[in-house]
Scaffold this active site. Structure first.
Site, short mmCIF file in Angstrom:
data_model
loop_
_atom_site.label_atom_id
_atom_site.label_comp_id
_atom_site.label_asym_id
_atom_site.label_seq_id
_atom_site.Cartn_x
_atom_site.Cartn_y
_atom_site.Cartn_z
N HIS A 1 -2.21 -4.01 0.45
CA HIS A 1 -2.20 -4.43 -0.95
C HIS A 1 -2.74 -3.23 -1.72
O HIS A 1 -3.85 -2.78 -1.45
CB HIS A 1 -3.09 -5.66 -1.15
N LEU A 2 -1.97 -2.70 -2.64
CA LEU A 2 -2.25 -1.37 -3.20
C LEU A 2 -3.68 -1.23 -3.72
O LEU A 2 -4.13 -2.02 -4.56
CB LEU A 2 -1.25 -1.07 -4.34
N HIS A 3 -4.37 -0.20 -3.22
CA HIS A 3 -5.74 0.07 -3.64
C HIS A 3 -6.11 1.50 -3.31
O HIS A 3 -5.58 2.12 -2.39
CB HIS A 3 -6.73 -0.88 -2.95
N LEU A 4 -7.04 2.04 -4.09
CA LEU A 4 -7.71 3.30 -3.80
C LEU A 4 -9.17 2.99 -3.50
O LEU A 4 -9.70 1.96 -3.90
CB LEU A 4 -7.64 4.27 -4.99
N GLN B 1 0.84 -1.20 0.00
CA GLN B 1 0.00 0.00 0.00
C GLN B 1 0.88 1.26 0.00
O GLN B 1 1.02 1.96 0.99
CB GLN B 1 -0.95 -0.03 1.21
#
Length: 396
Positions: free
Chosen positions: A227-230, A190
């Site tokens: 865990h990369l998210h917008l 993230q």
């Protein structure tokens, strides 16, 4: 412009929209066929990015007209997932109030999210590595993915946008609450990257709804999944950050200090797609890289809004504002407080956990909770100087 097919007063749910005739974003009736169906692509070009003509109605929100193709696809698919029971709870009519006072906080009662949302992961650092053993977006059910955002190849943009999955947030804040996730198998932690920020900005421009917002929580800034998210969601209410006044911090006018809102933040602004948008993406990511590298938690919020400068009460939203807040690290959820401070709370949207807190919450109490998460003035000044210096490097 208001969608006549969406009922959105006081956080109420949106009725089913007509979805695109080009591709169905709906799942087959039999769940055994979901994985076989695959993920549909939402293919778009720069001409669909809506720059002009978006505004709030002068009277109280009631219905919205002319949803964009993006709004139709997202809302119809999201509504179907509600009917299929893929969420942890069924989002009903959310009681909503604007707190009396100068700020204009929009408070909403969302008891189910406070009780049923997934417990945050054990995070100890803003720079923590991705851990495949923890929950991540490779472990979701096939039906939770609505579609894949895909920029048309060889579009007029000089930058080729990577594909981004649009996934339901199973513990929604509001109607249409989704997550924007780069290819999950890459296992990205993230930490904000240009590709996912570009996708977030472009979804705001793809929507003709003035209240579709996007945001990012860093680790330590109440991100619950590393865990990369917008986040993206609809809120049918104006927020303080849309027209709040700001002062320029650098001669080039690239970085501003947002004033007269719940918390002072760094403001970046773009009038639309093209080189100006790409320059903004670069500046924002250099700023968030600095904060991450220095172990400083942060939150980011993207909304249509007024140009920097004096306060604006205009209903016309002429560009896109990106607000970045550096804040104290908070590794975990504080129990017993009316709300937790993350991207939407700093922008003035307060999802409240209990009826008692919702009925008694005041502007003074909300400001106290938010200000408790802010950095000491000396550290905030040091960060401001560092970010101004970063922007000055661009001029060299």
């Amino acid at each position: 412009m208001y969608f006549s097919s969406l009922r959105i007063v006081s956080g109420s749910s949106m009725a089913l929209l007509h979805y695109s005739k080009e591709t169905s974003y709906l799942l087959p009736p039999n769940n055994e066929d979901w994985e076989e169906k695959g993920i549909p692509d939402f293919v778009y070009g720069q001409k669909e990015l809506i720059v002009e003509g978006i505004q709030w109605p002068r009277n109280a929100p009631s219905t919205l007209d002319t949803p964009s193709r993006f709004d139709s696809a997202l809302c119809s698919a999201w509504r179907q997932r509600v009917e299929l029971g893929l969420f942890r709870y069924r989002l009903g009519e959310l009681q909503t109030q604007t707190l009396p006072g100068a700020v204009g906080f929009v408070a909403q009662l969302n008891v189910e999210r406070g009780v049923q949302r997934r417990r945050p992961q054990n995070i100890k650092s803003v720079r923590q590595a991705f851990d495949p053993e923890q929950f991540n977006f490779n472990k979701i059910r096939p039906g939770e993915v609505l579609f894949r955002l895909h920029r048309k190849p060889n579009d007029c943009s000089a930058v080729q946008q990577e594909d981004i999955l649009v996934i339901i947030n199973v513990s929604p804040l509001e109607w249409g609450h989704v997550l924007l996730v780069p290819e999950p198998t890459r296992g990205l932690p993230q930490r904000l990257l240009p590709g996912v920020l570009r996708a977030g900005l472009e979804t705001v421009l793809l929507s003709s709804h003035p209240g579709f917002r996007v945001g990012f929580n860093s680790l330590g800034g109440l991100a619950s999944v590393n865990h990369l998210h917008l986040h993206g969601y609809y809120l049918a209410h104006r927020l303080p950050v849309e027209g709040a006044p700001s002062e320029a911090l650098d001669p080039g006018g690239h970085l501003y200090l947002l004033q007269a809102v719940p918390a002072p933040g760094f403001l970046f602004y773009t009038s639309g797609p093209g080189p100006d948008l790409e320059a903004l993406i670069s500046r924002v990511c250099r700023a968030t890289d600095y904060l991450t590298d220095h172990e400083i938690a942060h939150n980011l919020f993207v909304t249509r809004g007024a140009p920097p400068g004096k306060a604006s009460a205009s209903t016309m939203l002429t560009g896109v504002r990106v607000i970045l807040w550096a804040r104290k690290s908070n590794f975990g959820i504080k129990e017993g407080e009316a709300f937790n401070v993350a991207l939407c709370e700093l922008a003035g949207h307060l999802p409240v956990k209990t009826y008692q807190d919702f009925s008694s919450l005041t502007e003074e109490a909300a400001l106290a909770l938010i200000q408790d998460c802010l950095l000491p003035p000396a550290q905030a000044d040091e960060i401001q100087e560092a970010l101004v210096a970063l922007m000055a490097q661009e001029e060299l």
